[in-house]
Scaffold this active site. Structure first.
Site, PDB file in Angstrom:
ATOM      1  N   ASP A  39      16.201 -85.907  -4.466  1.00 40.27           N
ATOM      2  CA  ASP A  39      17.036 -84.960  -3.725  1.00 40.27           C
ATOM      3  C   ASP A  39      16.641 -84.989  -2.251  1.00 40.27           C
ATOM      4  OD1 ASP A  39      14.636 -83.486  -3.639  1.00 40.27           O
ATOM      5  OD2 ASP A  39      15.173 -82.446  -5.484  1.00 40.27           O
TER       6      ASP A  39
ATOM      7  N   ASP B 140      15.994 -82.881   1.408  1.00 38.39           N
ATOM      8  CA  ASP B 140      15.734 -81.647   2.141  1.00 38.39           C
ATOM      9  C   ASP B 140      15.975 -81.951   3.609  1.00 38.39           C
ATOM     10  OD1 ASP B 140      14.518 -79.906  -0.003  1.00 38.39           O
ATOM     11  OD2 ASP B 140      13.246 -81.681  -0.151  1.00 38.39           O
TER      12      ASP B 140
ATOM     13  N   ASP C 217       2.915 -79.049   3.207  1.00 38.25           N
ATOM     14  CA  ASP C 217       1.689 -79.130   2.420  1.00 38.25           C
ATOM     15  C   ASP C 217       0.834 -80.371   2.724  1.00 38.25           C
ATOM     16  OD1 ASP C 217       3.685 -80.645   1.203  1.00 38.25           O
ATOM     17  OD2 ASP C 217       3.543 -79.661  -0.752  1.00 38.25           O
TER      18      ASP C 217
END
Ligand code: ATP
Ligand code: MG
Length: 465
Positions: free
Chosen positions: A75, A77, A151
């Site tokens: 997917d 982002d 992260d």
């Protein structure tokens, strides 16, 4: 010379900005190697639409990482300087979601692109719990801020499809090439802000075959218990990502290595410690990985039913040893196991309903005479329950002969089926699911199949009594 070589491989060298922050390294197409044509329609059009409206927009996160590794992102982002409302105004088919972090879903046919506004790196105004876990923050910032909030360095790369550049604030490209997972900032602080990052690092390491940088790994053991403060629904989502990653076996091994499995499926550590239980779980996960890697779907109900089956068996045995009848004992065991899980990991009701059905059908596979096998064959969940029988046989829990019988029975013509049920009558292998089906000393008196014995409970009750 060396400097020149480094800048050719890794892009322009970072410089400090006026406020002392790291400026980004910018890689040209020849350096990052992402062919623009590989982008999904949604990923590309979201960036283009926002750029046309005067905003900055970049593909970010897993998609850039996977494209640079030559893989296909699952997917996309997008990160932008447009606010959620501004994004919403650009795309007709979009909606604002989330409270903790407000984001926009932009829809392109079957594809959904997640668009988030650059977040501030300054968390002093964010709402946290007493352990430092960030509960909510919607304060916007610059792209550099946004990169610092991400992260791992390899997840903080921004791809600009218009300029065809990759922007790297934290040495992500270098780490990507060295196959290293490195958390951005102080590891312990970042895990306290969000303990799920400990699971994420494990999942990425297993899935990508990367090592975990020593400083990134060091605090995990000590902080693993913080996972208990994470809402059970979020843990469930993370567990699903892990199990459906196509690398579940590697992920579970990695989790055990990091001592993180205790916080996830409270019973999983117990199961993995029993040889038969471990074999069963690993076989189930291996099959799941194979299905996913072949592009086939996986049923979460089946998966969780597999993960917890040996715990059900243990509870069931205890109850039967106390003198309870087989089927009520099985149902009680199922409830005990599911309730124990629920506190930690919110398995959704529709999934637990699936799990119960698969488990409850198991004893019915022992009844091979009369009309029972025909009824079972017609059961809507037969296929899943049969696959479960195959797993049980493959792991050595039940006799392979039982699984083979059902494999043949399904395909056989009416005469052959009839002969099979008659033969099963003469070599009946009762004894319930816990008995040894091949052991003739365990044979029991057979009952004539009752009418209306469709419900798994009812039918199997007479089999296992
Ligand atoms: P996947 O391939 O599993 O989707 P991903 O890296 O895209 O991997 P997502 O959960 O889709 O993971 O998140 C997108 C990006 O958002 C990440 O790459 C990372 O930059 C950022 N992100 C996600 N979760 C966190 C988190 N808990 N803490 C900080 N940054 C995060
Ligand atoms: Mg993603």
């Amino acid at each position: 010379m060396l400097k020149k070589f480094i800048s050719q491989v890794f892009g322009r060298k970072p410089a400090k900005t006026k406020d002392g922050k790291n400026a980004a390294t910018i890689l040209k197409k020849s350096q990052h190697g992402i062919p623009k044509e590989r982008l999904s329609r949604g990923g590309l059009q979201t960036c283009e639409g926002l750029a046309k409206a005067g905003f900055k927009a970049f593909i970010v996160g897993g998609a850039v990482r996977d494209l640079m590794l030559g893989g296909t992102p699952k997917d996309y982002d997008v990160a932008t300087n447009a606010t959620p409302e501004e994004v919403r105004a650009v795309f007709r088919r979009s909606r604002i979601i989330g409270r903790r972090f407000r984001i926009v879903h932009v829809l392109f046919g079957a594809e959904t692109v997640e668009v988030s506004t650059f977040r501030t790196a300054d968390l002093k105004d964010a709402t946290t719990d007493e352990h430092g876990r960030v509960l909510r923050d919607n304060v916007f910032g610059s792209q550099a801020d946004d990169a610092t909030r991400r992260d791992f360095s390899i997840n903080a790369l921004y791809y600009d499809p218009i300029e065809e550049t990759v922007i790297d604030y934290h040495g992500g490209v270098k780490d990507l090439r060295a196959k290293v997972l490195r958390i951005i900032g102080d590891p312990a602080t970042r895990y306290r802000e969000d303990p799920v990052r400990m699971l994420r690092v494990t999942r990425f390491a297993a899935r990508l075959g990367f090592s975990i940088d020593a400083k990134t790994r060091a605090p995990i053991k000590e902080l693993a218990s913080l996972l208990s403060n994470v809402p059970s629904s979020r843990l469930f989502d993370e567990m699903m990502k892990l199990l459906l990653s196509g690398h579940a076996v590697a992920c579970i091994k990695q989790l055990r290595g990091e001592h993180l499995h205790h916080g996830l499926l409270p019973l999983l550590d117990v199961i993995l410690e029993q040889p038969l239980g471990e074999k069963f779980v690993m076989l189930a996960l291996k099959r799941t990985d194979e299905r996913i890697n072949m592009g086939k779907g996986v049923s979460p109900g089946f998966l969780f039913a597999s993960l917890l089956w040996h715990e059900v068996l243990t509870e069931w045995n205890k109850l039967k040893a106390k003198g309870e009848h087989a089927m009520p004992a099985l149902f009680e065991a199922m409830s005990i196991v599911i309730d124990t899980q629920k506190d930690k990991l919110a398995i959704q009701h529709r999934i637990t309903a699936d799990m119960r059905e698969i488990w409850a059908l198991q004893p019915r596979f022992e009844r091979r005479n009369g009309r029972m096998p025909y009824k079972l064959l017609e059961h809507p969940r037969f296929r899943a329950a049969y696959d479960f029988v195959l797993l049980r046989a493959a792991s050595g829990e039940i006799d392979k002969e039982l699984a083979e019988w059902w494999t043949v029975f399904q395909e056989a013509d009416p005469d052959a089926r009839n002969a099979m049920t008659l033969a099963a009558r003469s070599t009946a292998t009762a004894g319930g699911v816990m008995g040894n089906p091949a052991d003739p000393t365990k044979r029991k008196r057979r009952r004539r199949p009752r009418k209306n014995a469709d419900a798994p409970g009812e039918a199997a009750a007479s089999a296992g009594e």
